[in-house]
Structures are given as C-alpha cells and as structure tokens.
Write an enzyme that holds these catalytic residues in place. Sequence first.
Site: not given
Ligand code: MV4
Length: 455
Positions: A202, A291
């Site tokens: 994370f 897309r």
């Molecule tokens: C994550 C992350 C932190 N670490 N993966 C949120 C939706 C999905 N597209 C992937 N996401 C995330 N993946 C890891 N390994 C944090 C998020 C995330 C996030 C990502 C992009 C834009 C906004 C976000 C908001 C909360 C968490």
Amino acid sequence: MFEKILIANRGEIALRIHRACRELGIQTVAVHSTADADAMHVRLADESVCIGPPAPRQSYLNMQAILTAATITGAEAIHPGVGFLAENADFAQMVQDHGLVFIGPSPEHIRIMGDKITAKRAVQALGIPTVPGSDGPVTSDEEALDIARRIGFPILIKAAAGGGGKGMKICRNEEDLRTQLPVARSEARSFFGNDAVFFEKFLEKPRHIELQILGDGQGNVIHLGERDCSLQRRHQKLLEEAPSPALNADEREAIGQIALKAMGTLGYASAGTLEFLYEDGQFYFIEMNTRLQVEHPVSEFITGIDLVREQIRIAAGGKLTLKQEDVRFSGAAIEVRINAEHPETFAPSPGKIGEYHAPGGPGVRVDSALYSGYKVPSHYDSLVSKLIVYGKTRNECLMRLRRALEEYVIGGIQTTIPLHQKIIADPDFITGDYTIHWLEHFMERAAAAKDAGGA
Ligand code: MV4
C-alpha cells in the site's frame, strides 16, 4: 472512411463524438433513452433512435437494442464513448460479429485489461513497472502471510475484477490480513461475481498520474504525455491537469518510452490510458483503461491532437501519421468537472436549467450538452459540463480558469463551480503540491472553517 457512425452514449461525450464525426464529414446516429429525448446530441445527430426506458440496463447498456439501431440505420461503426459499454469485451465482440466496427481496442485487449491480475501480468512482462505484490490471486492464509513477509506492511487487498476503489482493504499487520482476506473475497464475489483478490504494497501518499497513448494496431504507438488526476473524492475525479506539476522532462520521457515499447509490442489499437501511482520519483502501474477518458481534452490541448478523430481514423484502418518526435508538448491545461451537485454536500441536483451562459475567449473550451431550458435527468451521472482551459504556462492557465469560472452561469440547479473556485485559490493547489488524499483534507478544513464561522 465511414459514412455513418452510431454513438452509443449520452451527454457531453456523445456531443464530443458527434463533433468529431461532423468534422470528418461523417453522418451520426444518436441512440437515447426516453429520458434523453430532448438531449443536445439527439437534436444535432442526423438520425436518432429511442432504445428504451431511462434505466441504463434497459437503454444505454442494452446491447441488442443498440445493435438493432445500428442495423436499421445502416451505421457502419459504433463509438461507445466513456462508461456504459466502452470497456465491455463481449459488446466489442458482438459489434464485430454483426459486421460492424467497434471504435476502440480489440475485444481481447479489453478483456486482458479488465481483469487487474491479467493486466498487471501482461504489462509487467512488457517491462512496465508495477507495485510490488502477489504475482496472482491469493487464496490461503499461508500464502497471504508469505507475501506479507516478503513485501512488508502496509498491504492493500484488491479485487481482480475491481475498479473505482471498490472492495479494497488496507492491512497494517498480520491480524488485519487474517480478518480482511475472507471479507475482501466475499465482497469481491458479491460486487463483481469473481472472488479473485490480489495483494499490493500500500502506497501511503501517491499521486495519480496517467499516460495517454494512441496506437494503430499495426505496432505504431505515440503517447500524448501524462495527466495528473490526483484531485478526486471517493474515486470520482474533480479536476485534471497536464502536464503534472510533479514531473520533470526526464521522468516524462522515461515513462513515455517504456509505455511506447510495451504498447507497440502488444499491438494496441485506439486510445488507451496507463494509470500509475507516482511516489518518491517512482512510477507504479495500477490499471489500464481501454477507452477514451472524460479528461482527454487536457491532452488534446497540450498536443493539438484530436483523440476522437484519431480513434475514428484508426478504427477505419488508418495508420498513425504522427511519430513520437512529431508530438509537440506545449503549455498547460486544466479540466474541471462541473457536476449537478451541491458544492459542499455533493447531493445530486437534477432539474431544469434556467439562465445559461458558457465562458469563452482565448484558450477556453466547454464540453457540455447543456442549454437553457434543458432538464438534467436524475437517472445518470451528474457530470453536466467540462470546462477546459489552456495557458502557455501553468500560471496563465490558472488565471484563465479563474476568470472562466467567474463567467460561467448555470441557473436553476446547483453545481460544483463554487467548489472549483475554492480549490484553485488554495496555496497547495497553486504550487501543485497535492496527493490523492489532498481533497479529502481540503474538504475537512473547509467544513471546520465553516463550523467555526457559524458558531
Ligand atoms: C492503490 C493505492 C495505494 N497503493 N494501490 C484506488 C482505485 C484503484 N484505481 C486503485 N486505487 C488505489 N490503489 C496501492 N498499491 C491507492 C489507491 C487509491 C487511489 C488511487 C488513485 C486515485 C485515487 C485514489 C484514492 C484512494 C486510493
């Protein structure tokens, strides 16, 4: 080139596609639900077909009705827009099986990227950096603990079929992992009908940076640079900008070259977006969107390339005419998403538009299907307008956005315009100093300031 294209979408994106078609001399067919009979794209299209009642399942997601509409109107190709059927591999296949052209990538590429595990494996094999994690689905506790020991906490459990942040679980220790693994799996099963989950380290404070690519399916690929989409709330983007204030030219060049090579090898066709998390100077791929995206205009502004026109040309068998060295990046662009929502509570605010005046002048683009007297239906996404501005520098772009937001009048409903005015006045935003968590904290600060003021 096609003579007639069916637009399988609604709202501003349907209008955007209609405009590209018109400029290419192509006739358009609009399909619409009963709730959208008076929509702008329906009025402007050469022909229109009502495909069902307001509920998306019965209209914009009704594949048979859309294919029938294409057949009876003699459309040769279908543009799915964004959302609805745009990333449905079965639909892309059905379109082909009906002897029509799907304006988008191959069903196979849509399918690979639709499953986050197969997507990650595919791009990793092509040399794109990914987030350290499990190599595939995790099923047992022993496996989970093994991976945790290898990559370390905190760990994020994600659903293979997920997206939009649904079903993710943060685990900070072994106990969390033991309790959350079964919860994540059962949620994945009930949300997506697929209980496969995988693990990633994370990342605590990343930015969300995505790379726009365009391929012709014949090995030629260009990229249109990145967009910074970190400003979001509950996985809904509010504002996007290009270039990212966090990247330098070398970083942009490096990730761009990696992506070009990977997408060329894949033989990717049409527009696509590689989504990355960016933290401490490193890119980590998370997902690929197969897309066109809502925020595509910012990339169009800084490159001068019309992405929808290119999608159509490529779908008609055309090759990319530009090479990467012909893509010239210049200036800065910002898009704000204007939703029919209360600017503080985000409660939906559908209804009839009263006075309507869109901003104009140098460097201003409004992608909206609104008009005075139009009734915003309550059945769909609340996005009603995108205001996109360009400037030679980010500062010029910001000043222009400020004045364009002042000019914009949307009467009769509540919109998020006042929220955007506050965001772009914030010192962190002005310096470009924000991560994916910034907006949440901004909203908390704003609410606290309001409470203190009211007391
Ligand atoms: C994550 C992350 C932190 N670490 N993966 C949120 C939706 C999905 N597209 C992937 N996401 C995330 N993946 C890891 N390994 C944090 C998020 C995330 C996030 C990502 C992009 C834009 C906004 C976000 C908001 C909360 C968490």
